[in-house]
Structure formats: C-alpha cells, structure tokens
Motif scaffolding. Structure first.
Motif, mmCIF file in Angstrom:
data_model
loop_
_atom_site.group_PDB
_atom_site.id
_atom_site.type_symbol
_atom_site.label_atom_id
_atom_site.label_comp_id
_atom_site.label_asym_id
_atom_site.label_seq_id
_atom_site.Cartn_x
_atom_site.Cartn_y
_atom_site.Cartn_z
ATOM 1 N N THR A 1 15.344 -12.270 -20.090
ATOM 2 C CA THR A 1 14.265 -12.433 -20.847
ATOM 3 C C THR A 1 15.038 -12.839 -22.332
ATOM 4 O O THR A 1 14.258 -13.843 -23.116
ATOM 5 N N MET A 2 16.116 -12.551 -22.477
ATOM 6 C CA MET A 2 16.615 -13.232 -23.774
ATOM 7 C C MET A 2 17.058 -14.479 -23.756
ATOM 8 O O MET A 2 17.030 -15.459 -24.661
ATOM 9 N N ASP B 1 11.392 -17.451 -27.846
ATOM 10 C CA ASP B 1 10.982 -16.064 -27.864
ATOM 11 C C ASP B 1 9.763 -15.623 -28.535
ATOM 12 O O ASP B 1 8.923 -16.664 -28.972
ATOM 13 N N LYS C 1 13.456 -13.208 -36.947
ATOM 14 C CA LYS C 1 14.276 -12.858 -35.735
ATOM 15 C C LYS C 1 15.183 -11.830 -35.898
ATOM 16 O O LYS C 1 15.419 -10.882 -35.132
ATOM 17 N N LEU D 1 16.381 -10.472 -32.437
ATOM 18 C CA LEU D 1 16.368 -11.523 -31.624
ATOM 19 C C LEU D 1 17.288 -12.752 -32.051
ATOM 20 O O LEU D 1 17.548 -13.818 -31.253
ATOM 21 N N LYS E 1 21.949 -14.763 -30.005
ATOM 22 C CA LYS E 1 21.921 -14.940 -28.357
ATOM 23 C C LYS E 1 23.166 -15.263 -27.957
ATOM 24 O O LYS E 1 23.183 -15.778 -26.848
ATOM 25 N N GLY F 1 6.946 -13.536 -24.541
ATOM 26 C CA GLY F 1 8.191 -13.046 -24.965
ATOM 27 C C GLY F 1 8.411 -11.737 -25.582
ATOM 28 O O GLY F 1 9.202 -11.636 -26.580
ATOM 29 N N ILE G 1 9.863 -8.882 -25.584
ATOM 30 C CA ILE G 1 11.148 -8.278 -24.821
ATOM 31 C C ILE G 1 10.793 -6.810 -24.573
ATOM 32 O O ILE G 1 11.138 -6.261 -23.297
#
Ligand SMILES: Nc1ncnc2c1ncn2[C@@H]1O[C@H](COP(=O)(O)OP(=O)(O)O)[C@@H](O)[C@H]1O
Ligand code: SF4
Ligand SMILES: [Mg+2]
Lengths: 333, 427
Positions: A27-28, A33, A57, A62, A65, A295, A297
């Motif tokens: 998912t990452m 996202d 983010k 998020l 990454k 997205g 998460i």
C-alpha cells in the motif's frame, strides 16, 4: 487437541505477521497516496503548493517512502495493532475497528443468505449430475454452472440490474432503502421489508456466482466416490440404489463438502467488494473498495488483517471438521 | 449386434474425426443399453428362462461384455461359455487383463456403466425359490433379487472394498437387514457377530465396532467373506481374493473359503492368475485369454494333460520346487496379451505361441473336445492337420507326473481337510 489448536494458532500468528508486512509495503508503494488523491485538485488550481502537500504527508506519516521509513511506519502500526488499535481511517475519520464493526453486519447477512441458498441448490444438483453422468441433465447443469462462474461479478450484476430493475421494474436498482418513501419509525416491518427488497438482486448475484463452483465440486467428488470399490461392494450386497447413493456415496462426499463449506464460514464476514459497490450496498466490502481507491492506508491495513484472520480461522475450522466427519482422521499432535 | 468400430483400420492413432465418430456411435449404443436396463416393471417372462442342466447353479453362455471407450470398442469378454455345477469350485485363470473380472462382474451386473455393457449371450441362474432367470437380460431393479442373497462377491482389494466411514458392524448388519426385514436389530447384530466368529475373527465384539481402517488387510478380507456369506448365498464369486495379501495370509483365506463353502454348501467361482491357487482348490478349471476361453476342463485333465499352448505356458511359469532344486530360471511366456480393441481375426495367442503354424494366422480356432468335456481352442488338435505331425505342447518331464500336487500352494499349519485333499483330486 488443545495442543494442536495452539500449534495452529502459533503458526497463524507468523503467517499474519508476514501478510501484514507485505500489505503495508504494497500500500505504501502505491503511486498516489491518500494525500495526493485529496489534494490533486487543489494543487492543480494553485490553492495549495507542493510544500503544503508535503507538510500534510508528514502529518499523516506518508512522507518517508524509503525502505527504512516504510519499516518504521510498519513497526509503529504493528505495535498499535498488538494493542488492538488499528488506527484512524483517513477517509472515514473514525477508528478502523469501529467502521468494520458497523458495516460488517449487512455484508454478513447478504453472504449468509446467499451461502445457504447456494448449498440448498448446488449440492443436490451436483449429486444428481454425478449419478446421471453424461445425461442431458448433467450437460445442461454443467454448462449453466460454468457460465455463471465464468461471468465477472460486475457484469452479472449489471445484467441482472438491467433486466430485473430497469426493464421489468421488479426490484430496486441500488441502495438499501427507498429514498422516496418515508416510513414511520415504528413501522419496523415496513422498513425491514423495504430493505429485503433491495437485497434480492445482490443476493441473487452472489448465489449465482458461487453456485457453479460448489455444484462442480460436489459432482467431481461424488463421481470419484461412485467409482470406488466400496460402492461396488454396496451394490454387490444387494442394497437398493437409493441407499447406495444416499447413504454410502453421499456420506463419503459429505467429508470434503463439510470441511470446505465450514472453512468458508468466516469468509461470510468479509464482504463482497464488487457486488456491494455495484449495488451501492453500504457493506464492509464497498467501504473497503472506496478506502482502497483512496489510499486510506489504516483502513486497508485493518481490513486486510481482518480478512487474513478470517482466512486463518477458516482453515482451522476446516481442519477440525475433518476430525469430526472423517473417522480415519484423528488429531493427536 | 453392436456396431464394431472397424473404421479404425490397423492404425494405432485415431484422427479427431474418427474419435468423434466413435464417441458419437458409442453414445447412441450406450443410451440404448441403459434405457433397456433401467426399465421399470418389466414382465418377468422377459428374463425367465430354463437351465440346460438342472444340476448347474449357473450357466454362462456365449457372454459378450464390451466397453465403449473413446478409442474404440474393448471386447473385454468375447464369447465366454462355462457352467458351475452345484457344490463345486470352478477356477478361472489367465493373465491380467484377460477379462476374468469383467466376466464375474457381468454375472452380478456390476460392470461399470454406461461404458461397459453386456452385449450378447445369457447368464442362466436358478434362484433358491426355483426360478430360473437370465441375468444378462434382467432389468437393473430386479437384480436385487440376485445380488447378495443368491450370488455374493468377494473382491480383490480388501483395503478399498469396505466403506471407510461406516463401522464393520453397520456394514454387516445392513447386508442382512435388507433381506430379513422381520429380524430385530439385536437379532441382526447377533447374526453379524456370529458370522465374524465363523470367519475366524477372535475378538468379534470389538471388531464389530471398529472402522475398516483399524483392521489389517487379512482381517478386512475376512470381514468381506463374512459379509458375502451372511445371507447364505448359493454362489460365491471370489475375484482374486488373496492377490493383495501376504503369502501366509493367502493360505489362511483360501482355507477359510473352502471351509465356509462346505458349511453353506454353496458353489464358488474362484478367479485368480495363480495356477497354484487353482490346483489346491478347484474342481474345474477355465483358462481365459484375451476375453475368450482357450481351455476348460476337469482339474485332473487340465493339470495332467493340458492341451493349449497357453495353459502349458502358464504352468511352466509357475515357481515349483524343481526350479529351486535345479537352479533353472523361471519360465515366462514371451510377449503380452493383445489389446482387446481391434482384435485380429486369427488365433489371439499366435504372436506368442511356439507351436503356431499357417492356419493360426488366418482364423480363430474353434473348440476341440477331448474326453470328459475337456476342450481347447487350438488348431493343433484339428484332425485335418493330423498328417502334418505337429509338435504338441507338453509339460516338462518333472512336472508331468503328479503335477497338481507339485503346484499346490502348500497351505501351512492347520489345514483341517487334509484327507479330503487326496479324494478331491483322486489321489
Ligand atoms: N471400466 C473399464 N473401462 C474400460 N475398459 C475396461 C474397464 N474394465 C476393464 N476393462 C478392460 O477389460 C479388459 C479385461 O479386464 P479385467 O476383466 O479386469 O481383466 P482381469 O482378467 O485382469 O480381471 C482389460 O483389457 C481392460 O482394458
Ligand atoms: S491355434 Fe495355433 S497359435 Fe493358437 S494356440 Fe494353437 S498352435 Fe498356438
Ligand atoms: Mg481382475
């Protein structure tokens, strides 16, 4: 017995650990996202600068990454999950567990009814097809069930909607309640009936999708049993054909059927993503669909862990059922 | 009767078109047979007949059983005729794939349908009520009058022949319960336990409550025998009852069969690929090859004076003490049984036969008769070719004298009927 279950549960924990890490990383790794999705329009129109987006983010965890960043994020998620905290859904703004708890019941209800109808129809059909192998009945049923299995769910749903809602107008097209009708709050029956009315087509869709598989599974197992030596013995004894089929053959076909079907039971709580979405049923499946698209998460993670747990429980039930229905199987380790 | 798939010529491989044609004609034929067999309420006169000799339990006459497979018609049983006299044991021998099992399954109407069908011939059987039926023509529904109660069967594979999910007791009880509906549950159980005792199971009460997987192969075969005998059948078909068992257990099971046969005064059709088993048990012998009987006769005639090259080959390939003594190698018939699809028009054995001559390649030999109904299908015994001075097959010297006693699988300890052995075989 207890030892066996404990061993299986221990194994399950390891599996769940691996599965959760994999899902988190996947998912990452998704190209856009949640924040990208939410801010795309604003950035385009110049209301937000890329710096604003980056700040957001960071707030949502998020931003980083890189692999260590992902692993760090995972570790955080994991330690919270251990305490039963699956986090807040970005999209729904509520704890993930709460969302799941709220929307699972409608999904379960639909799946359960479809499951029961499926069993009632598919097993007798499979048996009859096997007993009359190569007959007209066998061919018809096999072709029909193969067709129903092969159709994609959204396509089958669309077909049914077009025919029964739009052309015939027998059933409502979408949703769970009729928006134009106003029920008195004390009119429980009216509300329930209205809901049931809305659920007919989704249930039919789910049933049709699964019936072919179960029918073929029953047929294959029954055929195998019918060709075995002990069926010949039963006939040689002079038993009536009815007893041979309904007692000797079916009791053996029963074993794979029970173990498989009981293993599917936990899956009834998992929701039907596509069908629910097409029919706009507010079930756990359509919620997960939206969350995945956006997205979200925490929700995706929570939902997938929930699915993985259901699957593991399914396998465990299936294994335990073997010991119940098959006298040759004894769970001792 | 059935259309032969001659369009396959001599090629081994079929084109898709040929295959489709075969499948199509097969489906038509199978449907026809199935429909005839599945009819309900058929008038009894349609399958009632007369025995040719009332002293026989069963008379199999010109039996043809075919399998309509996708590669052509398998003539598994192709004109088999023999009879079983009351109280006698008839041994059916032949290599694997000769059609022995299919013959016996035909008698029970248990050939695997819809592919396998009795195509022609008759199987005459007189029930204990004195009615004579043609089993080949009996509708499926009526077969229950015969199965279990009149003719019982013991199969080759004791490991798979019992239903794994039911207890031994239950499987025994239900066999009896269908034919004795008036018996109470306790009576049925008592009788089942009595049967288990009769087949030499010591711990009957415990075994009664066991599942099949809790028993050894030998025990399961005993249970199968108990199950076969529980309704007092007049004919027992034992299809290689000992092939899947250890040698020592084999002897015990054979001994048990002999013992129970005497107790219930029935007849046995004993199928085996082992002449040694036949030598110790049978009164008459039928030798099968590629779906046909190549030689048949009294046990003495077959063992002392075998006529057909195939029978002699079978005997020579039997391990005996003389091999051990001389250290010579065990003989085996070269080649293989021909495929029962596309059988040639000549003697089926000719490609493996040391004695074959011109005519063997041209047509299938008819039966030639010797003393006491001893018969063999081999051109060597045709008067027409007497002048050719053909060499006839013979047993090697050391085997010829008293051959059957040499071949008897010695049944070890506890063989109770030792004296009768001499009088059975005439000393
Ligand atoms: N169910 C079946 N389907 C097709 N062919 C079969 C079937 N059963 C037996 N046959 C054929 O019949 C022939 C005789 O088999 P069988 O009677 O089992 O031989 P055996 O003498 O070893 O008992 C074999 O060549 C086999 O190919
Ligand atoms: S007929 Fe000819 S080929 Fe056939 S067994 Fe006799 S001698 Fe051999
Ligand atoms: Mg066989």
């Amino acid at each position: 017995m207890v030892k066996y279950i404990l061993k299986r549960l221990g194994l399950a924990v390891i599996i769940l650990l691996g599965v959760s890490l994999l899902i988190y990383m996947l998912t990452m790794a998704m190209p856009a996202d949640y924040i990208d999705n939410q801010t795309a329009a604003a950035v385009q129109s110049g209301q937000m600068t890329p710096e604003d987006v980056l700040r957001l983010k960071e707030l949502y965890g998020l931003a980083d990454k890189s692999l260590p960043g992902i692993l760090k994020g995972y570790a955080l998620w994991f330690s919270n999950a251990l305490q039963g905290d699956l986090g807040f859904s970005f999209l729904y703004g509520r704890p993930v567990t709460q969302v799941i708890k709220e929307y699972v019941w409608i999904s379960f209800f639909i799946s359960l009814i479809a499951y029961v109808i499926e069993i009632i129809i598919a097993i007798p059909m499979g048996i009859r097809a096997a007993v009359n192998q190569y007959s007209g009945y066998d061919y018809t049923v096999s072709v029909f069930s193969m067709m129903a299995t092969a159709l994609p769910s959204f396509f089958l749903a669309a077909l049914l909607m077009n025919f029964f809602s739009i052309n015939l107008g027998w059933f409502p097209l979408q949703g769970l309640t009729t928006a134009t009708k106003i029920f008195h709050p004390s009119d429980t029956w009216g509300i329930l009936l209205d809901k049931a009315w809305h659920l007919v087509l989704p249930i039919v869709t789910l049933t049709l999708l699964s019936i072919g598989g179960l029918m073929r599974y029953t047929r294959t197992n029954m055929l195998e049993v019918m060709n075995s030596d002990y069926i010949r013995t039963a006939r040689a004894k002079g038993l009536p054909e009815k007893t041979v089929i309904n007692k000797h053959a079916f009791r053996n076909t029963f074993i794979p059927l029970v173990t498989t079907l009981s293993g599917l039971l936990p899956g009834l709580f998992s929701g039907a993503m596509i069908t629910e979405t097409v029919f706009s049923i507010p079930g756990i499946g359509s919620m997960a669909m939206r969350a995945t698209q956006q997205g979200d998460i925490p929700f995706v993670m929570g939902y997938n862990m929930y699915l993985a747990i259901l699957t593991v429980i399914g396998y465990l039930i299936s294994d335990l059922m073997y010991a119940v229905v098959d006298p040759r199987v004894q769970i001792s380790k | 009767m059935a259309k032969d798939n001659k369009n396959t010529k001599n090629t081994q491989y079929l084109t898709i078109k040929e295959e489709r044609e075969i499948a199509k004609s097969n489906r038509k034929i199978m449907k026809q047979f199935e429909r005839t067999k599945n009819r309900k309420n058929v008038d009894e006169s349609e399958f009632t007949t007369q025995m040719h000799d009332p002293r026989n339990v069963i008379e199999i006459d010109n039996l043809h059983t075919y399998f309509y497979t996708d590669v052509g018609t398998t003539k598994a049983v192709n004109g088999v005729s023999f009879k079983i006299p009351e109280g006698k044991i008839v041994g059916v021998v032949g290599e694997s794939g000769c059609g022995k099992s299919v013959t016996s399954l035909s008698v029970m109407q248990l050939v695997q349908g819809p592919v396998g069908q009795i195509v022609d011939g008759s199987i005459r059987y007189t029930t204990s009520e004195g009615k004579c039926y043609d089993i080949a023509k009996m509708p499926r529904d009526e077969m229950r009058r015969i199965r279990g109660k009149e003719i019982a069967m013991i199969f080759q594979e004791p490991m798979t022949s019992l239903n794994p999910v039911f207890k031994i007791g239950e499987q025994l009880d239900e066999a009896l319960a269908i034919f004795e509906p008036k018996m109470s549950k306790e009576e049925v159980k008592a009788r089942s336990i009595e049967m288990l005792e009769m087949v030499g199971i010591a711990d009957q009460k415990k075994i009664y409550n066991n599942y099949p997987h809790e028993l050894s192969g030998g025990m399961r075969q005993r249970v199968m025998i108990a199950m076969a005998l529980i309704c007092n059948p007049r004919l027992i078909i034992a299809d290689e009852p000992t092939t899947a068992l250890d040698v020592t257990i084999q002897a015990q099971i054979l001994e048990l069969l002999l013992e129970v046969k005497n107790k219930i005064n029935g007849s046995i059709m004993l199928i085996t690929h082992d002449l040694g088993v036949i030598a110790g048990m049978a009164d008459y012998v039928v030798v099968m090859y590629a779906g046909k009987i190549v030689e048949a006769g009294d046990i003495h005639d077959i063992f002392k004076n075998p006529k057909h090259p195939y029978t002699v080959g079978l005997m020579r390939s039997l391990p005996s003490l003389s091999h051990v003594a001389t250290g010579s190698r065990l003989y085996s018939i070269p080649g293989q049984v021909p495929s029962p699809v596309n059988l040639p028009d000549n003697c089926y054995f000719c490609n493996r036969c040391e004695y074959s001559f011109d005519i063997c390649m041209e047509q299938y030999p008819p039966d030639y008769y010797f003393e006491d109904n001893h018969r063999a299908a081999c051109f060597l015994y045709d008067e027409k070719y007497k002048d050719l001075d053909l060499v006839k097959p013979e047993l090697p010297r050391n085997m010829a004298d008293d051959s059957e006693s040499k071949m008897v699988r010695k049944i070890p300890q506890g063989r109770v009927v030792l004296e009768s052995e001499t009088d059975r075989f005439g000393g």
